[in-house]
Enzyme design. Structure first.
Site, PDB file in Angstrom:
ATOM      1  N   PRO A 138       0.831  -1.204   0.000  1.00 60.30           N
ATOM      2  CA  PRO A 138       0.000   0.000   0.000  1.00 60.30           C
ATOM      3  C   PRO A 138       0.867   1.256   0.000  1.00 60.30           C
ATOM      4  O   PRO A 138       1.870   1.327   0.716  1.00 60.30           O
ATOM      5  CB  PRO A 138      -0.757  -0.115   1.328  1.00 60.30           C
ATOM      6  CG  PRO A 138       0.126  -0.967   2.190  1.00 60.30           C
ATOM      7  CD  PRO A 138       0.819  -1.919   1.281  1.00 60.30           C
ATOM      8  N   THR A 139       0.485   2.230  -0.817  1.00 59.76           N
ATOM      9  CA  THR A 139       1.182   3.523  -0.783  1.00 59.76           C
ATOM     10  C   THR A 139       0.136   4.639  -0.802  1.00 59.76           C
ATOM     11  O   THR A 139      -0.844   4.569  -1.535  1.00 59.76           O
ATOM     12  CB  THR A 139       2.142   3.701  -1.980  1.00 59.76           C
ATOM     13  OG1 THR A 139       1.437   3.500  -3.200  1.00 59.76           O
ATOM     14  CG2 THR A 139       3.300   2.726  -1.905  1.00 59.76           C
ATOM     15  N   TYR A 181      -4.576   2.280   8.784  1.00 60.99           N
ATOM     16  CA  TYR A 181      -3.881   3.041   9.825  1.00 60.99           C
ATOM     17  C   TYR A 181      -4.886   3.259  10.939  1.00 60.99           C
ATOM     18  O   TYR A 181      -6.053   3.558  10.665  1.00 60.99           O
ATOM     19  CB  TYR A 181      -3.421   4.402   9.298  1.00 60.99           C
ATOM     20  CG  TYR A 181      -2.103   4.381   8.547  1.00 60.99           C
ATOM     21  CD1 TYR A 181      -0.961   3.863   9.139  1.00 60.99           C
ATOM     22  CD2 TYR A 181      -2.002   4.895   7.263  1.00 60.99           C
ATOM     23  CE1 TYR A 181       0.251   3.857   8.466  1.00 60.99           C
ATOM     24  CE2 TYR A 181      -0.791   4.895   6.582  1.00 60.99           C
ATOM     25  CZ  TYR A 181       0.332   4.368   7.193  1.00 60.99           C
ATOM     26  OH  TYR A 181       1.533   4.360   6.533  1.00 60.99           O
ATOM     27  N   THR A 204      -0.884  -1.519   9.506  1.00 57.78           N
ATOM     28  CA  THR A 204       0.497  -1.023   9.536  1.00 57.78           C
ATOM     29  C   THR A 204       0.841  -0.572  10.952  1.00 57.78           C
ATOM     30  O   THR A 204       0.126   0.239  11.543  1.00 57.78           O
ATOM     31  CB  THR A 204       0.670   0.136   8.530  1.00 57.78           C
ATOM     32  OG1 THR A 204       0.424  -0.380   7.221  1.00 57.78           O
ATOM     33  CG2 THR A 204       2.082   0.709   8.575  1.00 57.78           C
ATOM     34  N   GLY A 232       6.977  -1.373  -3.182  1.00 55.98           N
ATOM     35  CA  GLY A 232       6.335  -0.068  -3.077  1.00 55.98           C
ATOM     36  C   GLY A 232       6.830   0.853  -4.180  1.00 55.98           C
ATOM     37  O   GLY A 232       6.200   1.002  -5.227  1.00 55.98           O
TER      38      GLY A 232
HETATM   39  C1  LIG Z   1       5.340   7.154  -1.481  1.00 52.60           C
HETATM   40  C2  LIG Z   1       5.109   6.068  -0.480  1.00 52.60           C
HETATM   41  C3  LIG Z   1       3.932   6.050   0.237  1.00 52.60           C
HETATM   42  C4  LIG Z   1       3.707   5.020   1.169  1.00 52.60           C
HETATM   43  N1  LIG Z   1       2.495   4.983   1.816  1.00 52.60           N
HETATM   44  C5  LIG Z   1       2.236   3.952   2.655  1.00 52.60           C
HETATM   45  C6  LIG Z   1       0.956   3.822   3.252  1.00 52.60           C
HETATM   46  O1  LIG Z   1       0.059   4.613   3.018  1.00 52.60           O
HETATM   47  N2  LIG Z   1       0.765   2.771   4.080  1.00 52.60           N
HETATM   48  C7  LIG Z   1       1.753   1.847   4.364  1.00 52.60           C
HETATM   49  O2  LIG Z   1       1.524   0.922   5.134  1.00 52.60           O
HETATM   50  N3  LIG Z   1       2.961   1.956   3.792  1.00 52.60           N
HETATM   51  C8  LIG Z   1       3.216   2.959   2.931  1.00 52.60           C
HETATM   52  N4  LIG Z   1       4.430   3.033   2.322  1.00 52.60           N
HETATM   53  C9  LIG Z   1       5.431   1.957   2.533  1.00 52.60           C
HETATM   54  C10 LIG Z   1       5.219   0.837   1.504  1.00 52.60           C
HETATM   55  O3  LIG Z   1       4.020   0.155   1.747  1.00 52.60           O
HETATM   56  C11 LIG Z   1       6.345  -0.183   1.550  1.00 52.60           C
HETATM   57  O4  LIG Z   1       6.496  -0.650   2.868  1.00 52.60           O
HETATM   58  C12 LIG Z   1       7.697   0.341   1.049  1.00 52.60           C
HETATM   59  O5  LIG Z   1       7.535   1.221  -0.036  1.00 52.60           O
HETATM   60  C13 LIG Z   1       8.555  -0.851   0.643  1.00 52.60           C
HETATM   61  O6  LIG Z   1       9.812  -0.481   0.270  1.00 52.60           O
HETATM   62  P1  LIG Z   1      10.256  -0.250  -1.270  1.00 52.60           P
HETATM   63  O7  LIG Z   1       9.678   1.070  -1.664  1.00 52.60           O
HETATM   64  O8  LIG Z   1      11.727  -0.259  -1.187  1.00 52.60           O
HETATM   65  O9  LIG Z   1       9.692  -1.392  -2.096  1.00 52.60           O
HETATM   66  C14 LIG Z   1       4.694   4.042   1.397  1.00 52.60           C
HETATM   67  C15 LIG Z   1       5.882   4.077   0.676  1.00 52.60           C
HETATM   68  C16 LIG Z   1       6.097   5.075  -0.267  1.00 52.60           C
HETATM   69  C17 LIG Z   1       7.376   5.071  -1.043  1.00 52.60           C
HETATM   70  C1  LIG Z   2       0.503   9.596   3.958  1.00 52.68           C
HETATM   71  C2  LIG Z   2       1.588   8.773   4.578  1.00 52.68           C
HETATM   72  C3  LIG Z   2       1.277   8.419   5.996  1.00 52.68           C
HETATM   73  C4  LIG Z   2       1.852   7.588   3.725  1.00 52.68           C
HETATM   74  C5  LIG Z   2       3.049   6.832   4.166  1.00 52.68           C
HETATM   75  O1  LIG Z   2       2.938   5.879   4.891  1.00 52.68           O
HETATM   76  C6  LIG Z   2       4.368   7.199   3.697  1.00 52.68           C
HETATM   77  O2  LIG Z   2       4.543   8.248   3.068  1.00 52.68           O
HETATM   78  O3  LIG Z   2       5.322   6.445   3.954  1.00 52.68           O
END
Ligand SMILES: Cc1cc2nc3c(=O)[nH]c(=O)nc-3n(C[C@H](O)[C@H](O)[C@H](O)COP(=O)(O)O)c2cc1C
Ligand SMILES: CC(C)CC(=O)C(=O)O
Length: 391
Positions: free
Chosen positions: A81-82, A132, A158, A333
């Site tokens: 999830p992002t 969350y 998370t 991600g």
């Molecule tokens: C731009 C961005 C937004 C993210 N938003 C969330 C989120 O909303 N919820 C969450 O559990 N993790 C979030 N993450 C973490 C990702 O789910 C994931 O754990 C991480 O990107 C994995 O590492 P990688 O980018 O090296 O593959 C986010 C990561 C990025 C880069």
């Molecule tokens: C809006 C943020 C809480 C999303 C996130 O988990 C992140 O940017 O790593």
């Protein structure tokens, strides 16, 4: 997009994304916490292992298919999830979900998505919902109900975000949501007219799943860091996981545990899977990489839960090393966000097809035709390998 056909690996797509995005958005995507040591370690950890290359095995038929979180998956890869994917391309989460469905891999919709639970359900993708915990517990209940009513097969809590990580790139760029045309950012936005046009046309940019309860993140020009610290529930403990278990009848997943003891605690609370993750190095800097802990975690929990490695996965060989070390699969991600930024749905498709062909080819070169056949015998730690090569 022309550039995509010449993108042969994740790094190539990343370079395209880098050109497409204005600086503050690129920094938000790429950034980690503090000195970004953990961000780098996630990647470096894969380099500590070598794969066994077995020859003269019939590899004419290779099946990278598997099962994760109750979903059949065409390969051992999922999409993490992002938040706020419309930042990277106006087609946002919908494009990602469609590409995931086409490639046959599960997609995780973030609580902080810019597309609603209902809209993503309509794509037909195999989907799980990432939660969350907000201070407002009624909001949590409402999200659970909506996810269950719209066919989300798994709920993923998370747990590494009790407070926002110190993302200094965002502090420096002054990133606020949604992006605004300020004097400081103007040059960067002007240099990326295609992105700026998409952003201007995209009037639907909002936190689609929580806006009715906690307001838009951008309403007061809030930074992501301030928003997280104001809204997320810092009092959450394992009791809340037990509570969630009692509320959710589908698969329950914890995302963001890396310590073997925490993973065991999660399993004791009744979770079905752990996404072994440090949030892509965006939260606690100098935390270890998921891969560093993976063998000890598997040792500790046995077969009581699935383990999905998340963080730094950029190659098919990374996925296969994680499986050999005890994972059921991996999750990505940033790589799919690079694809999204570089070319919308087609860009995400490209990333997934790169992973698919790398995984298949690497399995063949390892002499393995099924995911279930990959074991600890397929991998060696570099230090042992150097002292007794050829085992
Ligand atoms: C731009 C961005 C937004 C993210 N938003 C969330 C989120 O909303 N919820 C969450 O559990 N993790 C979030 N993450 C973490 C990702 O789910 C994931 O754990 C991480 O990107 C994995 O590492 P990688 O980018 O090296 O593959 C986010 C990561 C990025 C880069
Ligand atoms: C809006 C943020 C809480 C999303 C996130 O988990 C992140 O940017 O790593």
């Amino acid at each position: 997009m022309a550039g995509l056909s010449k993108a042969f690996n994740v790094a190539d797509v990343r370079a395209l994304a880098g050109r497409a995005l204005p600086r503050p958005i690129r920094d938000y995507l790429e950034g980690g916490a503090d000195d970004e040591w953990t961000l780098a370690r996630n990647r470096a950890a894969f380099g500590d292992w070598v794969l066994a290359q077995r020859t003269l095995v019939d590899v004419s038929v290779i099946d990278p298919g598997t099962k994760m979180l109750g979903f059949r998956a065409a390969m051992p890869l999922m999409l993490s999830p992002t938040g706020m994917s419309q930042l990277f391309h106006a087609s946002g989460e919908t494009a990602v979900a469609r590409a995931a469905a086409a490639a046959g891999v599960p997609y995780g919709l973030s609580t902080m998505a810019t597309t609603s639970i209902e809209t993503i359900a309509a794509t037909g993708a195999n989907r799980y919902f990432q939660l969350y915990l907000f201070r407002d517990r009624e909001l949590t209940r409402a999200l659970l109900e909506r996810a269950a009513a719209h066919g989300y097969g798994a709920l993923c809590l998370t747990v590494d975000t009790a407070m926002a990580g110190n993302r200094e790139r965002d502090l420096k760029s002054g990133m606020i949501m949604p992006p605004r045309f300020t004097l400081g950012s103007l040059m960067s936005f002007a240099g990326h007219p295609r992105w700026s046009l998409g952003a201007l046309k995209n009037r639907s940019f909002q936190l689609a799943n929580v806006i009715d309860h906690v307001g838009d993140i951008g309403s007061a020009g809030t930074s992501v860091i301030d928003y997280v610290n104001a809204q997320f529930d810092r009092t959450a403990t394992w009791k809340d996981v037990e509570w969630l278990r009692s509320q959710w009848s589908g698969k329950l997943v914890i995302k963001g545990a890396i310590m073997p003891g925490d993973c065991l605690e999660a399993v004791d609370c009744g979770v079905d899977a752990v996404m072994v993750s440090n949030h892509g190095g965006r939260q606690l800097d100098t935390a270890g990489a998921p891969l560093d802990y993976l063998p000890a975690i598997r040792d500790r929990i046995g077969d009581r839960a699935e383990l999905i490695v998340d963080g730094g996965v950029r190659r098919g060989t990374d996925v296969l090393k994680a499986i050999a070390l005890g994972a059921n699969g991996c999750s990505i991600g940033r790589p799919y966000l690079y694809g999204l930024a570089a070319g919308g749905e087609a860009g995400v498709e490209r990333i997934l097809s790169i992973f698919r062909s790398e995984i298949e080819r690497d399995m063949g070169l390892m002499g393995r035709t099924r995911i279930a056949d990959i074991t600890a015998a397929d991998v060696d730690h570099l230090s042992q390998f150097r002292s007794k090569p050829g085992c």
